[in-house]
Design a protein around this motif. Structure first.
Motif, PDB file in Angstrom:
ATOM      1  N   PHE A 368       0.912  -1.088  -0.160  1.00 49.34           N
ATOM      2  CA  PHE A 368       0.032  -0.075  -0.145  1.00 49.34           C
ATOM      3  C   PHE A 368       0.938   1.343   0.064  1.00 49.34           C
ATOM      4  N   VAL A 369       0.776   1.872  -0.970  1.00 49.77           N
ATOM      5  CA  VAL A 369       1.460   3.295  -1.064  1.00 49.77           C
ATOM      6  C   VAL A 369       0.969   4.285   0.150  1.00 49.77           C
ATOM      7  N   ASN A 370       1.959   5.071   0.865  1.00 51.29           N
ATOM      8  CA  ASN A 370       1.692   5.914   1.835  1.00 51.29           C
ATOM      9  C   ASN A 370       1.580   7.496   1.233  1.00 51.29           C
ATOM     10  N   PHE A 371       0.519   8.126   1.244  1.00 51.54           N
ATOM     11  CA  PHE A 371       0.161   9.423   0.792  1.00 51.54           C
ATOM     12  C   PHE A 371       0.236  10.262   1.699  1.00 51.54           C
ATOM     13  N   GLY A 372       0.249  10.024   3.334  1.00 57.08           N
ATOM     14  CA  GLY A 372       0.153  10.744   4.090  1.00 57.08           C
ATOM     15  C   GLY A 372      -0.882  10.207   5.456  1.00 57.08           C
ATOM     16  N   GLU A 373      -0.929  10.910   6.466  1.00 56.90           N
ATOM     17  CA  GLU A 373      -1.698  10.777   7.548  1.00 56.90           C
ATOM     18  C   GLU A 373      -2.805   9.885   7.404  1.00 56.90           C
ATOM     19  N   LYS A 374      -3.853  10.604   6.734  1.00 57.45           N
ATOM     20  CA  LYS A 374      -5.194  10.102   6.766  1.00 57.45           C
ATOM     21  C   LYS A 374      -5.464   8.933   5.722  1.00 57.45           C
ATOM     22  N   GLU A 375      -4.687   8.935   4.646  1.00 57.07           N
ATOM     23  CA  GLU A 375      -4.558   7.842   3.894  1.00 57.07           C
ATOM     24  C   GLU A 375      -4.055   6.649   4.216  1.00 57.07           C
ATOM     25  N   ALA A 376      -2.858   6.959   5.014  1.00 56.95           N
ATOM     26  CA  ALA A 376      -2.055   5.683   5.590  1.00 56.95           C
ATOM     27  C   ALA A 376      -3.013   5.007   6.603  1.00 56.95           C
ATOM     28  N   ALA A 377      -3.804   5.706   7.517  1.00 58.88           N
ATOM     29  CA  ALA A 377      -4.630   5.148   8.344  1.00 58.88           C
ATOM     30  C   ALA A 377      -5.687   4.290   7.760  1.00 58.88           C
ATOM     31  N   ALA A 378      -6.110   4.925   6.718  1.00 65.20           N
ATOM     32  CA  ALA A 378      -7.160   3.791   5.901  1.00 65.20           C
ATOM     33  C   ALA A 378      -6.607   2.668   5.250  1.00 65.20           C
ATOM     34  N   ALA A 379      -5.587   2.966   4.796  1.00 70.21           N
ATOM     35  CA  ALA A 379      -4.453   1.832   4.302  1.00 70.21           C
ATOM     36  C   ALA A 379      -4.257   0.738   5.277  1.00 70.21           C
ATOM     37  N   ALA A 380      -3.950   1.310   6.401  1.00 68.61           N
ATOM     38  CA  ALA A 380      -3.369   0.301   7.620  1.00 68.61           C
ATOM     39  C   ALA A 380      -4.581  -0.517   8.131  1.00 68.61           C
ATOM     40  N   LYS A 381      -6.012   0.073   8.068  1.00 68.83           N
ATOM     41  CA  LYS A 381      -6.988  -0.681   8.296  1.00 68.83           C
ATOM     42  C   LYS A 381      -7.054  -1.882   7.300  1.00 68.83           C
ATOM     43  N   THR A 382      -6.873  -1.467   6.122  1.00 70.67           N
ATOM     44  CA  THR A 382      -7.254  -2.595   5.001  1.00 70.67           C
ATOM     45  C   THR A 382      -6.150  -3.722   5.023  1.00 70.67           C
ATOM     46  N   VAL A 383      -4.838  -3.160   5.292  1.00 68.73           N
ATOM     47  CA  VAL A 383      -3.838  -3.975   5.472  1.00 68.73           C
ATOM     48  C   VAL A 383      -3.901  -5.021   6.378  1.00 68.73           C
ATOM     49  N   LYS A 384      -4.437  -4.648   7.490  1.00 67.38           N
ATOM     50  CA  LYS A 384      -4.717  -5.629   8.707  1.00 67.38           C
ATOM     51  C   LYS A 384      -5.640  -6.442   8.478  1.00 67.38           C
ATOM     52  N   ILE A 385      -6.928  -6.150   7.466  1.00 68.02           N
ATOM     53  CA  ILE A 385      -7.970  -7.251   7.310  1.00 68.02           C
ATOM     54  C   ILE A 385      -7.245  -8.268   6.310  1.00 68.02           C
ATOM     55  N   LEU A 386      -6.454  -7.821   5.306  1.00 71.05           N
ATOM     56  CA  LEU A 386      -5.893  -8.831   4.455  1.00 71.05           C
ATOM     57  C   LEU A 386      -4.862  -9.783   5.249  1.00 71.05           C
ATOM     58  N   ARG A 387      -4.079  -9.248   6.240  1.00 75.29           N
ATOM     59  CA  ARG A 387      -3.153 -10.247   6.835  1.00 75.29           C
ATOM     60  C   ARG A 387      -4.142 -11.219   7.621  1.00 75.29           C
ATOM     61  N   GLU A 388      -5.286 -10.520   8.202  1.00 71.32           N
ATOM     62  CA  GLU A 388      -6.032 -11.469   9.227  1.00 71.32           C
ATOM     63  C   GLU A 388      -6.610 -12.752   8.225  1.00 71.32           C
ATOM     64  N   GLU A 389      -6.776 -12.373   6.831  1.00 70.46           N
ATOM     65  CA  GLU A 389      -7.286 -13.122   5.836  1.00 70.46           C
ATOM     66  C   GLU A 389      -6.318 -14.198   5.050  1.00 70.46           C
ATOM     67  N   GLY A 390      -4.937 -13.855   5.735  1.00 68.37           N
ATOM     68  CA  GLY A 390      -3.773 -14.681   5.359  1.00 68.37           C
ATOM     69  C   GLY A 390      -2.957 -14.248   4.025  1.00 68.37           C
ATOM     70  N   VAL A 391      -3.331 -12.900   3.822  1.00 66.97           N
ATOM     71  CA  VAL A 391      -2.605 -12.456   2.630  1.00 66.97           C
ATOM     72  C   VAL A 391      -1.604 -11.459   3.141  1.00 66.97           C
ATOM     73  N   ALA A 392      -0.376 -11.821   2.695  1.00 66.91           N
ATOM     74  CA  ALA A 392       0.711 -10.979   3.209  1.00 66.91           C
ATOM     75  C   ALA A 392       0.667  -9.596   2.540  1.00 66.91           C
ATOM     76  N   ALA A 393       0.766  -8.648   3.311  1.00 69.19           N
ATOM     77  CA  ALA A 393       0.586  -7.109   2.674  1.00 69.19           C
ATOM     78  C   ALA A 393       1.380  -6.341   3.724  1.00 69.19           C
ATOM     79  N   GLU A 394       1.864  -4.972   3.061  1.00 70.75           N
ATOM     80  CA  GLU A 394       2.566  -3.997   3.883  1.00 70.75           C
ATOM     81  C   GLU A 394       2.108  -2.713   3.230  1.00 70.75           C
ATOM     82  N   LEU A 395       2.237  -1.737   4.368  1.00 68.83           N
ATOM     83  CA  LEU A 395       1.819  -0.236   4.033  1.00 68.83           C
ATOM     84  C   LEU A 395       3.415   0.240   3.997  1.00 68.83           C
TER      85      LEU A 395
END
Lengths: 455, 455
Positions: A368-395
């Motif tokens: 996930f590309v990091n565009f700044g505080e707000k965008e990163a916060a939203a990305a972090a949430k999706t990254v967390k879901i992906l990891r819980e579903e077994g998909v390796a992901a990073e911000l």
């Protein structure tokens, strides 16, 4: 203060890329060991020198890495010993421990030490590094991994068949075409008896083991130099020139070794193993090769060696049956049979033939590309879901130029890049770029998870 | 000749049962590391002593296991040095290499050595044994594993949040209830400044780090003995007695540390990390604890520690941010943050609470009884099919009494026993016994495979 950092010669660091490839090999071997009911043990890197010394010959003793005693290591060193500078005596005073030289001696020590608690037959596997103070050279290291599987406490030849089957499954899964060579130590004994040179069995096997490399004439020359009679050499010739199918070889051996009880026992064992292996149906073939010896003094029955067909390299797996592994630790009469996969050579083979799965070195599925505080916060949430579903992901942790972040994904071979910019943030969506095709699509977080789970 | 075998004190053998449990822990940690995009590296067991010495303090130097040089190790030892018996000087002459003491220094060495090839931020994990010549005691070993994850080359606090999230996922998966404590080194600096004792920061943090164990009165006594004024001790009290929610603590800290620029920076960092972690939603809570110090001279920002809630044991995971890890190897200015899972303590916790999956130590799913040549041959065929279908299975290799073979299955906790006797052989079927219920049923090989694949 600053030092130019380096590591000891003959040792290696493994980068993420190398580790991914090595793990692929180790994991494949491990999964097969487990399917066959071999159970893992580990032993300490350091063994008492009394356990190790004298087990690998005089040369081996020198190649052991010894650990300087902690505390006052000079305590028990007398003035005379110092003056004398006798290295062997001094080593004994300075060091009580050494690094594991192989996995076989520690395994024998383990079996004897816990004999009361082990259920026989005991099938163990062990994958650990070993250390040898050999002169480092291409393909020879001072630290390398061994992958051993052994079963002790059973004479049954089903164990041999199973080990061959295991070799077949490992190399089938690794997609390496191999040839298995098989022999029996009792046949070698029978040969020496039949040609009337029973006492020269060591010289004979050492010589004929080289036939592939130096040819029959040079083998015969070596045998002559060891004092074998011309008659013995002539009687040996048909055995060395024997070819044809396993069935034909077994028939020839039965005839030639008819007078040797041990030899005939070897032929019977070899027949049982080869026919048993064939009857189960495998990808690779076990070929009888009576010149195969491998560490003769060690093996007492079946001898196994595996070579890669498509790469010029030494044996990549070997093993056999031994009948007195634990005798030196005071537990005689325990028969065992085992094989050892040469991880470093297998690694070389897979590298040369490029036999790794495409995604072997993939770190994560999506960055996930990091565009700044707000965008990163939203990305972090999706990254967390992906990891819980077994998909390796990073911000990407830092707010950096788009080009830099895309370059990072590229150099790490990350297959997808996800973008949550201002627009996506407002719409609650994610823009996903397939790095191979360049194709982009806008997805809901749920669609994204579903897509990447199946990617 | 026969020796009673043993291993060096402070080291351990791991039996199949222990390995299965340890693998469960390591595999869980590894799978989480991978989901988060941490990539594995390995470094050699032996490092040059020049890499290791001076990195762990004077005491640490003594606790390094040193390797006696190969060959003529006395070559460069002069007569005078011998006569003098100076251990430090002699060690330098006798030994060039030592065993890895932790994974942090080898990682720093790795980063500097390959700096040209590494893509920053570099997220690595490393799971390898380390060796320390500590006096062995309960729970303290001379060989033990460390499981480290670090990211270098990024100042972003997203890294901290991610590490906390990783801790949460590891212990959620292991079903261990934990509390995360969190602090920031800059807050400790701020505290020391604000109470007018900036130069005593080491004494202050060492003392307050013990507050959980010895209580505030004893901490104050220790501070007095270190020369802190009564006024400073009084100003410190509200900080140590601070409680309430993270939000309340952050508010209090903002007030109390308002005059310290560094302190306020610490409060801001702490707020970002704690709020970021909370906003993502996790199972465990990160609690601010300003008495948390952990190896103060090392960390420069966030400090993290994890304790098990249901077992009385020290910290089971810890970490933090450091800003000059690679400086000693000539590469200053690289910031990093990492955590280390204490595998041995986690193992103790899982053992005490018996948190392993039921089948953790299962060797194979099914054992085929061996009734003789023909029956075994049929069994071997079915065993082969099972393995190809991913079901771990084995044939008892020897023809032994039924009772002995059933006893083997029992002692190895094998859940099913398959029987191909004369009747089954004729009918081409398999009799399957569920060892837990005692229930038996006769199945075709296809039915057997289907059943065991889903068992």
């Amino acid at each position: 203060m600053a030092q130019k950092p380096s590591i000891p010669k003959g040792t290696r660091d493994f980068s993420p890329n190398e580790m991914a490839r090595r793990n692929y090999i180790f994991d494949t071997i491990k999964s097969v060991f487990r399917l066959y009911g071999y159970q893992q043990i580990e032993t300490p890197a350091m063994e008492n020198l009394s356990t190790l010394m004298g087990k690998y010959g005089e040369e081996g003793d020198k190649l052991l890495f010894k650990i300087l005693n902690s505390g006052d290591f000079m305590k028990s060193v007398g003035e005379e010993e110092l003056a004398e500078r006798n290295l062997v005596k001094l080593t004994n005073k300075l060091c009580e421990k050494g690094l594991r030289y192989d996995l076989t001696v520690p395994f024998a020590r383990f079996v004897v030490q816990y004999r009361g608690q082990l259920q026989m037959p005991f099938k163990r596997y062990q994958i650990q590094p070993v250390w040898r103070a050999d002169r480092p050279q291409k393909g020879r290291y001072r630290e390398f991994y061994q992958c051993d599987a052994d079963v002790v406490g059973s004479d049954s030849l089903w164990n041999e068949i199973e080990l061959l089957s295991m070799i077949d499954m490992v190399f089938s899964r690794l997609k390496v075409r191999v040839a298995i060579k098989i022999n029996n130590r009792k046949i070698l004994t029978g040969i020496a008896e039949i040609i009337g040179e029973a006492d020269k069995i060591v010289d004979i096997t050492v010589a004929i083991d080289k036939i592939d490399k130096i040819g029959i004439d040079n083998v015969n020359e070596e045998l002559r130099s060891k004092g074998l009679s011309e008659e013995a050499i002539e009687r040996l010739r048909p055995l060395l020139e024997m070819n044809g199918s396993n069935e034909e070889k077994l028939t020839t051996l039965s005839t030639l070794l008819a007078e040797s009880e041990t030899g005939m026992k070897g032929v019977e064992e070899l027949r049982t193993v080869v026919e048993g292996f064939d009857s189960l149906g495998h990808n690779c073939v076990a070929d009888i090769d009576v010149s195969l010896a491998r560490g003769l003094n060690y093996y007492t029955g079946t001898i196994i060696e595996v070579k890669a067909l498509d790469v010029q390299i030494g044996s990549i797996t070997g093993g056999g049956r031994y009948d007195n592994l634990t005798g030196v630790f005071g537990m005689p009469g325990l028969s065992g049979v085992g094989i050892s996969f040469g991880a470093d050579r297998i690694y070389d083979v897979l590298n040369q033939l490029n036999l790794y799965p495409e995604d072997v070195a993939e770190s994560v599925k999506v960055l996930f590309v990091n565009f700044g505080e707000k965008e990163a916060a939203a990305a972090a949430k999706t990254v967390k879901i992906l990891r819980e579903e077994g998909v390796a992901a990073e911000l990407y942790p830092d707010v950096a130029k788009m080009k830099k972040q895309m370059g990072f994904a590229d150099s790490e071979s990350i297959p997808y890049v996800a973008i949550i910019g201002e627009t996506e943030l407002q719409e609650g969506k994610v823009n996903l770029k397939d790095m191979a095709t360049g194709k982009q699509e806008t997805l809901t977080p749920e669609e994204l998870v579903e897509k990447l789970k199946n990617a």
